[in-house]
Design a protein around this motif. Structure first.
Motif, PDB file in Angstrom:
ATOM      1  N   ALA A 175      45.575  18.792  23.172  1.00  0.00           N
ATOM      2  CA  ALA A 175      45.890  19.626  22.005  1.00  0.00           C
ATOM      3  C   ALA A 175      47.213  20.359  22.216  1.00  0.00           C
ATOM      4  O   ALA A 175      48.016  20.498  21.279  1.00  0.00           O
ATOM      5  CB  ALA A 175      44.769  20.632  21.756  1.00  0.00           C
ATOM      6  N   VAL A 176      47.460  20.810  23.446  1.00  0.00           N
ATOM      7  CA  VAL A 176      48.715  21.492  23.753  1.00  0.00           C
ATOM      8  C   VAL A 176      49.880  20.521  23.600  1.00  0.00           C
ATOM      9  O   VAL A 176      50.911  20.838  22.998  1.00  0.00           O
ATOM     10  CB  VAL A 176      48.679  22.089  25.176  1.00  0.00           C
ATOM     11  CG1 VAL A 176      50.000  22.739  25.520  1.00  0.00           C
ATOM     12  CG2 VAL A 176      47.540  23.072  25.314  1.00  0.00           C
ATOM     13  N   ILE A 183      50.582  20.016  19.756  1.00  0.00           N
ATOM     14  CA  ILE A 183      51.339  21.027  19.009  1.00  0.00           C
ATOM     15  C   ILE A 183      52.757  21.164  19.569  1.00  0.00           C
ATOM     16  O   ILE A 183      53.693  21.427  18.817  1.00  0.00           O
ATOM     17  CB  ILE A 183      50.612  22.403  18.952  1.00  0.00           C
ATOM     18  CG1 ILE A 183      50.441  23.010  20.327  1.00  0.00           C
ATOM     19  CG2 ILE A 183      49.273  22.284  18.245  1.00  0.00           C
ATOM     20  CD1 ILE A 183      49.947  24.454  20.269  1.00  0.00           C
ATOM     21  N   ALA A 184      52.930  20.943  20.886  1.00  0.00           N
ATOM     22  CA  ALA A 184      54.279  21.048  21.470  1.00  0.00           C
ATOM     23  C   ALA A 184      55.176  19.939  20.930  1.00  0.00           C
ATOM     24  O   ALA A 184      56.315  20.199  20.508  1.00  0.00           O
ATOM     25  CB  ALA A 184      54.197  20.974  22.988  1.00  0.00           C
ATOM     26  N   LEU A 185      54.660  18.707  20.900  1.00  0.00           N
ATOM     27  CA  LEU A 185      55.469  17.595  20.387  1.00  0.00           C
ATOM     28  C   LEU A 185      55.777  17.796  18.910  1.00  0.00           C
ATOM     29  O   LEU A 185      56.882  17.500  18.442  1.00  0.00           O
ATOM     30  CB  LEU A 185      54.736  16.260  20.602  1.00  0.00           C
ATOM     31  CG  LEU A 185      54.637  15.784  22.057  1.00  0.00           C
ATOM     32  CD1 LEU A 185      53.656  14.629  22.178  1.00  0.00           C
ATOM     33  CD2 LEU A 185      56.001  15.367  22.585  1.00  0.00           C
ATOM     34  N   THR A 186      54.790  18.324  18.160  1.00  0.00           N
ATOM     35  CA  THR A 186      55.030  18.569  16.740  1.00  0.00           C
ATOM     36  C   THR A 186      56.140  19.600  16.559  1.00  0.00           C
ATOM     37  O   THR A 186      57.041  19.419  15.727  1.00  0.00           O
ATOM     38  CB  THR A 186      53.742  19.071  16.059  1.00  0.00           C
ATOM     39  OG1 THR A 186      52.675  18.202  16.428  1.00  0.00           O
ATOM     40  CG2 THR A 186      53.878  19.081  14.557  1.00  0.00           C
ATOM     41  N   ALA A 187      56.095  20.682  17.356  1.00  0.00           N
ATOM     42  CA  ALA A 187      57.128  21.713  17.237  1.00  0.00           C
ATOM     43  C   ALA A 187      58.507  21.155  17.571  1.00  0.00           C
ATOM     44  O   ALA A 187      59.492  21.478  16.908  1.00  0.00           O
ATOM     45  CB  ALA A 187      56.795  22.881  18.171  1.00  0.00           C
ATOM     46  N   VAL A 188      58.570  20.298  18.578  1.00  0.00           N
ATOM     47  CA  VAL A 188      59.869  19.771  19.012  1.00  0.00           C
ATOM     48  C   VAL A 188      60.408  18.741  18.034  1.00  0.00           C
ATOM     49  O   VAL A 188      61.600  18.691  17.752  1.00  0.00           O
ATOM     50  CB  VAL A 188      59.745  19.157  20.435  1.00  0.00           C
ATOM     51  CG1 VAL A 188      60.988  18.375  20.796  1.00  0.00           C
ATOM     52  CG2 VAL A 188      59.481  20.246  21.462  1.00  0.00           C
ATOM     53  N   TYR A 189      59.505  17.900  17.473  1.00  0.00           N
ATOM     54  CA  TYR A 189      59.963  16.784  16.641  1.00  0.00           C
ATOM     55  C   TYR A 189      59.822  17.039  15.136  1.00  0.00           C
ATOM     56  O   TYR A 189      60.073  16.146  14.336  1.00  0.00           O
ATOM     57  CB  TYR A 189      59.233  15.494  17.037  1.00  0.00           C
ATOM     58  CG  TYR A 189      59.726  14.934  18.356  1.00  0.00           C
ATOM     59  CD1 TYR A 189      60.864  14.121  18.403  1.00  0.00           C
ATOM     60  CD2 TYR A 189      59.099  15.229  19.548  1.00  0.00           C
ATOM     61  CE1 TYR A 189      61.338  13.610  19.600  1.00  0.00           C
ATOM     62  CE2 TYR A 189      59.561  14.729  20.759  1.00  0.00           C
ATOM     63  CZ  TYR A 189      60.679  13.921  20.774  1.00  0.00           C
ATOM     64  OH  TYR A 189      61.149  13.429  21.969  1.00  0.00           O
ATOM     65  N   TRP A 241      63.735  21.329  17.905  1.00  0.00           N
ATOM     66  CA  TRP A 241      64.900  21.125  18.764  1.00  0.00           C
ATOM     67  C   TRP A 241      65.437  19.695  18.685  1.00  0.00           C
ATOM     68  O   TRP A 241      66.630  19.470  18.596  1.00  0.00           O
ATOM     69  CB  TRP A 241      64.541  21.432  20.225  1.00  0.00           C
ATOM     70  CG  TRP A 241      64.312  22.888  20.474  1.00  0.00           C
ATOM     71  CD1 TRP A 241      64.673  23.924  19.658  1.00  0.00           C
ATOM     72  CD2 TRP A 241      63.679  23.483  21.596  1.00  0.00           C
ATOM     73  NE1 TRP A 241      64.299  25.109  20.219  1.00  0.00           N
ATOM     74  CE2 TRP A 241      63.688  24.871  21.411  1.00  0.00           C
ATOM     75  CE3 TRP A 241      63.089  22.958  22.761  1.00  0.00           C
ATOM     76  CZ2 TRP A 241      63.133  25.758  22.329  1.00  0.00           C
ATOM     77  CZ3 TRP A 241      62.545  23.841  23.674  1.00  0.00           C
ATOM     78  CH2 TRP A 241      62.567  25.223  23.461  1.00  0.00           C
ATOM     79  N   LEU A 242      64.540  18.711  18.720  1.00  0.00           N
ATOM     80  CA  LEU A 242      64.990  17.316  18.661  1.00  0.00           C
ATOM     81  C   LEU A 242      64.813  16.748  17.261  1.00  0.00           C
ATOM     82  O   LEU A 242      65.529  15.831  16.867  1.00  0.00           O
ATOM     83  CB  LEU A 242      64.204  16.464  19.662  1.00  0.00           C
ATOM     84  CG  LEU A 242      64.393  16.846  21.137  1.00  0.00           C
ATOM     85  CD1 LEU A 242      63.399  16.113  22.032  1.00  0.00           C
ATOM     86  CD2 LEU A 242      65.810  16.543  21.577  1.00  0.00           C
ATOM     87  N   VAL A 244      55.514   8.727  19.356  1.00  0.00           N
ATOM     88  CA  VAL A 244      55.982   9.727  20.321  1.00  0.00           C
ATOM     89  C   VAL A 244      54.811  10.286  21.125  1.00  0.00           C
ATOM     90  O   VAL A 244      54.850  10.360  22.360  1.00  0.00           O
ATOM     91  CB  VAL A 244      56.745  10.863  19.606  1.00  0.00           C
ATOM     92  CG1 VAL A 244      56.994  12.030  20.556  1.00  0.00           C
ATOM     93  CG2 VAL A 244      58.064  10.351  19.053  1.00  0.00           C
ATOM     94  N   PHE A 272      54.017   9.798  25.130  1.00  0.00           N
ATOM     95  CA  PHE A 272      53.822  10.940  26.029  1.00  0.00           C
ATOM     96  C   PHE A 272      52.580  10.736  26.892  1.00  0.00           C
ATOM     97  O   PHE A 272      52.651  10.819  28.115  1.00  0.00           O
ATOM     98  CB  PHE A 272      53.676  12.227  25.213  1.00  0.00           C
ATOM     99  CG  PHE A 272      53.243  13.417  26.036  1.00  0.00           C
ATOM    100  CD1 PHE A 272      54.182  14.176  26.716  1.00  0.00           C
ATOM    101  CD2 PHE A 272      51.911  13.760  26.143  1.00  0.00           C
ATOM    102  CE1 PHE A 272      53.787  15.254  27.497  1.00  0.00           C
ATOM    103  CE2 PHE A 272      51.511  14.835  26.925  1.00  0.00           C
ATOM    104  CZ  PHE A 272      52.451  15.588  27.594  1.00  0.00           C
ATOM    105  N   PHE A 324      47.936  16.229  15.472  1.00  0.00           N
ATOM    106  CA  PHE A 324      48.825  17.301  15.024  1.00  0.00           C
ATOM    107  C   PHE A 324      50.134  16.752  14.476  1.00  0.00           C
ATOM    108  O   PHE A 324      50.704  17.282  13.542  1.00  0.00           O
ATOM    109  CB  PHE A 324      49.113  18.258  16.180  1.00  0.00           C
ATOM    110  CG  PHE A 324      47.912  19.026  16.619  1.00  0.00           C
ATOM    111  CD1 PHE A 324      47.489  20.137  15.911  1.00  0.00           C
ATOM    112  CD2 PHE A 324      47.196  18.628  17.725  1.00  0.00           C
ATOM    113  CE1 PHE A 324      46.377  20.843  16.299  1.00  0.00           C
ATOM    114  CE2 PHE A 324      46.076  19.324  18.126  1.00  0.00           C
ATOM    115  CZ  PHE A 324      45.658  20.441  17.414  1.00  0.00           C
TER     116      PHE A 324
END
Lengths: 281, 287
Positions: A111-112, A115-121, A126-127, A147, A151, A219
């Motif tokens: 789950a972490v 949400i981290a990949l969603t925030a980044v992509y 950032w990306l 993606v 991961f 997510f």
């Protein structure tokens, strides 16, 4: 049970207790609950089972899950080989830490990761922002699923190839080079054949892991029926609608395909061991 | 070359035994490998902590100290404290039987122990719903006796045990197989009981393997999402584990709080990797 217990004579005690407890716990936690899925589907008629597992929305989810898992495993096969090579053969600052971090997808809760990949992509991430400017949307599209699956499958090929490269003597490459092979030929003719079984094993493990993945995908996927809905999510959706037999029918299709894959992985590893054993003789 | 100088004698300096490696190739390979790892690992990991602290440290602490978050942390620990020791005992028993004795069906048994790894987390939760759910095999009986398994803590514990089932066993089996049986046989011949042999001979030999298996088992137990999500019912303050709490906060668009709780799980993952690396170094050192 009697065939399992036909042991050779040993001076060590505790065989019956250890094996008995192992079998008891295995049945209680794994085998009986798993059999529940198969027994539940026997309650369905063949027609309704078939209609459930071949509904257009379910078929679309197989295509998506299977296709993206395959692509992600292929990406990881190529780049995993590269990472393993770099970690074994070259020295650079921070190598030890980077080597440890390769296992992050095994240790980080899905789950972490999701949400981290969603925030980044995401398009403002950032990306995701530069990619969006280039016309590529990642989050909330099938590409986002790719993606996430890349991961979670990242460590497998690295970790299967690394020990093989470590065992491989540098003399073999030096011999090839002194015989006039260039770097490209050395790679194709000497290195690649040696690591191929390990790459295939890692690829299959990554593929199998990706097929069942749920937490990191939902997510970032967007979860649009027919477009970006993975098979595990179909099961969840059916459960939320109290369609237990429908959920179980799809689950059985997934279980059977992962058991087939498990069988392939075991056969592969047996083949690799035999090949290695023959080379040593 | 030979076309230009057809009559020249080969000069040793022009054809060295081993060609000098091209300098830029290692640098380029390292750069590509690091870029790949950055895209998929480092940047997302950094994003967890960045997003968690976006609204300041005070907000971060409040998000973690909130009662629902606390009860989620408590339940996460409860599930791990029950699941990890059970799977540890199982791992030792299975490794003892498989590594120290010969019997038919051994490779089948090893494959069956690994089975939970090839089952989708969603299905791992589903099978317990089929048994303990209201429409399940034991559902009516449990309802009669007012015992709740699904949408309650026991279901969460069961699902956690299932997904972490193989970790200790698959670590210990190859290790104990490699160590052979001589030491245990010597202990037995000298009159040690089975438990004494296990406690004083076998377990000290595999202590690093046990630690390795236990920390990986624990990381998965505390971080499991899919399986637990199916059996939990998402009741706030009652059946929410920390990963489920992260999901709820995230779906409520409370991103900073979601990432604050997620950062605890990310820290757990980093500590796990740290201990894992330490154990690997110790094992390398000892061999």
């Amino acid at each position: 049970m009697t065939t399992l217990a036909s042991r050779r004579h040993s001076v060590l005690p505790g065989f019956h207790l250890a094996l008995g407890y192992t079998l008891f716990y295995l049945c209680l936690i794994v085998l009986i609950p798993l059999s529940a899925a198969f027994i539940k589907t026997f309650g369905l008629t063949w027609e309704s089972f078939w209609a459930t597992v071949t509904a257009p929305r379910v078929l679309a989810s197989y295509r998506l899950t299977f296709g993206m898992s395959l692509l992600a495993a292929l990406i990881n096969a190529g780049f995993g080989l590269l990472v393993a090579w770099v970690l074994v053969r070259y020295r650079f600052p921070g190598k030890r830490v980077i080597d440890s971090l390769v296992d992050l997808p095994f240790a980080l809760p899905t789950a972490v990761a999701g949400i981290a990949l969603t925030a980044v992509y995401a398009t403002n991430g950032w990306l995701g922002a530069p990619l969006n400017a280039a016309g590529i949307k990642v989050a909330f599209t099938p590409l986002g699923i790719l993606v996430a699956l890349t991961f979670i499958g990242l460590p497998f090929v690295v970790r299967t190839v690394q020990p093989v490269l470590e065992d491989m003597e540098a003399e073999l490459e030096e011999a090839a080079q002194s015989l006039g092979a260039n770097a490209w030929q050395t790679f194709w003719r000497v290195i690649l054949p040696t690591v191929t079984p390990a790459v295939i094993t890692g690829f299959t493990l990554a593929f199998a892991r990706a097929l069942g993945e749920y937490g990191s995908v939902i997510f970032i996927a967007g979860n649009m029926p027919m477009i970006s809905e993975i098979t595990p999510l179909i099961i969840i959706t059916k459960l939320e609608q109290y369609d237990y037999s429908g959920a179980t029918a799809v689950a059985v299709v997934m279980l059977v395909s992962s058991f087939v894959l498990l069988f392939v992985i075991n056969a592969l590893q047996w083949w690799v061991r035999r090949r290695r054993g023959e080379e040593r003789l | 070359m030979s076309a230009v100088l057809p009559l020249s004698i080969p000069v040793p300096a022009a054809t060295p035994a081993v060609r000098p490696r091209v300098r830029w190739v290692p640098a380029a390979l390292i750069a590509v490998a690091l870029a790949y790892l950055a895209l998929f690992l480092f940047v997302p990991l950094a994003a967890v902590f960045f997003e968690a602290l976006k609204k300041g440290f005070g907000f971060y602490l409040d998000a973690i100290r909130e009662p629902d978050a606390w009860s989620a942390i408590g339940l996460t620990f409860t599930a791990a404290i029950i699941a990890v020791p059970l799977n540890l005992v199982f791992g030792v028993a299975a490794a003892w039987a498989i590594a120290k004795f010969d019997f038919r069906g051994k490779s089948l048994l090893i494959t069956l122990i690994d089975l939970p790894f090839s089952v989708s987390p969603v299905i791992s939760g589903l099978i317990y719903v089929l048994i303990f759910g209201l429409q399940g095999w034991l559902g009516p009986w449990l309802a009669e006796h007012d015992v709740r398994v699904i949408f309650a803590v026991p279901g969460i514990v069961l699902a956690t045990i299932f997904v972490t089932f193989p970790f200790v066993a698959r670590e210990l089996i190859p290790l104990m197989q490699a160590q052979g049986r001589e030491e245990e046989e010597a202990a037995a011949v000298l009159g040690a009981s089975g438990w004494q042999t296990l406690w004083y001979v076998t377990l000290p030999n595999v202590k690093w393997g046990i630690l390795y298996g236990v920390i990986l088992c624990n990381a998965r137990a505390m971080g499991e999402f899919g399986a637990v999500s199916v059996v939990s019912g998402h009741i706030r303050g009652l059946t929410n584990t920390l990963p489920l709490h992260v999901e709820i906060l995230y779906n409520e668009y409370n991103f900073a709080a979601a990432f604050a709780c997620a950062s605890l799980l990310a820290l757990l993952a980093l500590v796990t990797l740290g201990i894992k690396t330490f154990v690997e170094l110790r094992q390398e050192h000892e061999t």
